[in-house]
Design an enzyme around this catalytic site. Structure first.
Site, PDB file in Angstrom:
ATOM      1  N   GLU A 221       6.141   4.824  -0.711  1.00  0.00           N
ATOM      2  CA  GLU A 221       4.858   5.234  -0.131  1.00  0.00           C
ATOM      3  C   GLU A 221       5.020   6.500   0.710  1.00  0.00           C
ATOM      4  O   GLU A 221       4.156   7.379   0.692  1.00  0.00           O
ATOM      5  CB  GLU A 221       4.266   4.109   0.712  1.00  0.00           C
ATOM      6  CG  GLU A 221       3.715   2.959  -0.093  1.00  0.00           C
ATOM      7  CD  GLU A 221       2.666   3.404  -1.100  1.00  0.00           C
ATOM      8  OE1 GLU A 221       1.769   4.211  -0.731  1.00  0.00           O
ATOM      9  OE2 GLU A 221       2.745   2.970  -2.251  1.00  0.00           O
TER      10      GLU A 221
ATOM     11  N   HIS B 207       2.610   9.268  -7.098  1.00  0.00           N
ATOM     12  CA  HIS B 207       3.218   8.025  -7.597  1.00  0.00           C
ATOM     13  C   HIS B 207       3.557   8.152  -9.083  1.00  0.00           C
ATOM     14  O   HIS B 207       4.643   7.777  -9.523  1.00  0.00           O
ATOM     15  CB  HIS B 207       2.253   6.852  -7.407  1.00  0.00           C
ATOM     16  CG  HIS B 207       2.359   6.175  -6.078  1.00  0.00           C
ATOM     17  ND1 HIS B 207       3.571   5.770  -5.535  1.00  0.00           N
ATOM     18  CD2 HIS B 207       1.399   5.787  -5.192  1.00  0.00           C
ATOM     19  CE1 HIS B 207       3.350   5.180  -4.367  1.00  0.00           C
ATOM     20  NE2 HIS B 207       2.045   5.188  -4.139  1.00  0.00           N
TER      21      HIS B 207
ATOM     22  N   HIS C 231      -1.974  11.545  -3.569  1.00  0.00           N
ATOM     23  CA  HIS C 231      -1.011  10.473  -3.314  1.00  0.00           C
ATOM     24  C   HIS C 231      -0.766   9.669  -4.589  1.00  0.00           C
ATOM     25  O   HIS C 231       0.385   9.372  -4.941  1.00  0.00           O
ATOM     26  CB  HIS C 231      -1.558   9.578  -2.202  1.00  0.00           C
ATOM     27  CG  HIS C 231      -0.763   8.334  -1.951  1.00  0.00           C
ATOM     28  ND1 HIS C 231       0.158   8.235  -0.927  1.00  0.00           N
ATOM     29  CD2 HIS C 231      -0.759   7.129  -2.590  1.00  0.00           C
ATOM     30  CE1 HIS C 231       0.690   7.020  -0.942  1.00  0.00           C
ATOM     31  NE2 HIS C 231       0.152   6.329  -1.949  1.00  0.00           N
ATOM     32  N   GLU C 232      -1.842   9.329  -5.298  1.00  0.00           N
ATOM     33  CA  GLU C 232      -1.695   8.528  -6.520  1.00  0.00           C
ATOM     34  C   GLU C 232      -1.040   9.333  -7.640  1.00  0.00           C
ATOM     35  O   GLU C 232      -0.203   8.804  -8.389  1.00  0.00           O
ATOM     36  CB  GLU C 232      -3.056   7.994  -6.965  1.00  0.00           C
ATOM     37  CG  GLU C 232      -3.751   7.098  -5.955  1.00  0.00           C
ATOM     38  CD  GLU C 232      -2.889   5.935  -5.490  1.00  0.00           C
ATOM     39  OE1 GLU C 232      -2.014   5.485  -6.267  1.00  0.00           O
ATOM     40  OE2 GLU C 232      -3.081   5.490  -4.335  1.00  0.00           O
TER      41      GLU C 232
END
Length: 291
Positions: free
Chosen positions: A219, A144, A140-141
């Site tokens: 997100e 980003h 997930h990071e």
């Protein structure tokens, strides 16, 4: 939740207030639209870009994160190997990997360059998550970073700050002229500065809502990216673990928007949340699986 919103608003309003003082000192007014736009852009983008350029240093200082240069144990070796593999899959440079001391499950990514970013995880995440769940959080990071979310957020905030500065002065000038009956000489009275300050607060509030709306949308994209890098079921399992163990984040306000965990509040508070509620994120991933 409200304390962090207040800090976010106060920071932006402080920038706008300082811009107003300097612009007034320099004699910039709504009738000089070219000068107003230039000055507004300088102040609107200046703070956002400086914050972006300093984001890694500020994040490490605020969280006291320790960057892993030489892994000291198996966990740190696994962290570095996982981030390296995911960064290669996402087509970005190897980020710095750090660990910060905090009881909750959380992680964040920041940095002005997708090839020179920082990914940090909490000690709470390492203690409480299974390896598959932690892998999804790291994905997930990394998503980003690969999506350029830090840069996009900074640019968006710069645009919003610029519009707030310009609109507050244009509308303030119109209101002041109406109230004063177009006073001789076209100068601005003391009421004008009070009107502009109030309008900056009002417009700044709406600007924050827009920024947080965009933050919530990114997100969902990062969740989808984490699902691609680590596996959809792992991403769902990680979000479910977050929902079971969710508490108040201890991340500083300047990096909280880049963390994995988000608020669970509803109603008007939702307009100021940087993250969608976890059940919505889980539902979105499950819906994409069924599609």
């Amino acid at each position: 939740m409200f304390s962090r919103i207040a800090l976010f608003l106060a920071t932006n309003l402080a920038v706008l207030f300082l811009a107003g003082i300097i612009m007034s000192f320099l004699g910039v007014n709504p009738n000089q639209m070219g000068d107003l736009l230039v000055m507004a852009a300088l102040f609107g983008f200046g703070g956002s870009l400086v914050s972006l350029l300093m984001s890694k240093w500020l994040a490490k200082r605020a969280t006291r994160a320790q960057v892993i240069t030489e892994p000291r144990n198996e966990t740190e070796r696994w962290l570095l190997a996982t981030v390296q593999r995911q960064a290669q899959a996402a087509g970005i440079g190897m980020p710095e990997v750090a660990v910060y001391d905090a009881p909750e499950i959380n992680a964040f990514a920041t940095g002005a360059n997708r090839n020179n970013a920082l990914v940090a995880v909490s000690t709470g995440l390492l203690r409480q998550m299974q390896a598959d769940e932690a892998e999804a959080v790291l994905g997930h990071e990394i998503a980003h970073v690969a999506n350029g979310d830090m840069v996009t957020m900074a640019l968006l905030q710069g645009v919003l700050n610029t519009f707030v500065i310009v609109l507050a002065r244009v509308v303030g000038g119109i209101v002041d002229s109406f109230l004063s009956g177009n006073r001789e000489g076209g100068g601005r009275g003391l009421a004008y500065f009070g009107i502009v300050m109030v309008l900056e607060m009002v417009f700044g509030l709406f600007a924050t809502m827009i920024a947080m709306w965009f933050s919530r949308r990114r997100e969902f994209r990062a969740d989808a990216g984490g699902a691609q890098l680590a596996g959809r079921q792992k991403m769902i399992a990680a979000l479910e673990r977050l929902s079971q163990n969710h508490g108040q984040s201890t991340l500083p306000a300047q990096v909280e928007a880049f963390g994995i965990a988000g608020g669970m509040d509803q109603g008007l508070r939702k307009l100021f949340m940087s993250h969608p509620p976890l059940p919505e994120r889980i539902a979105a991933l499950r819906a994409s699986t069924a599609a």
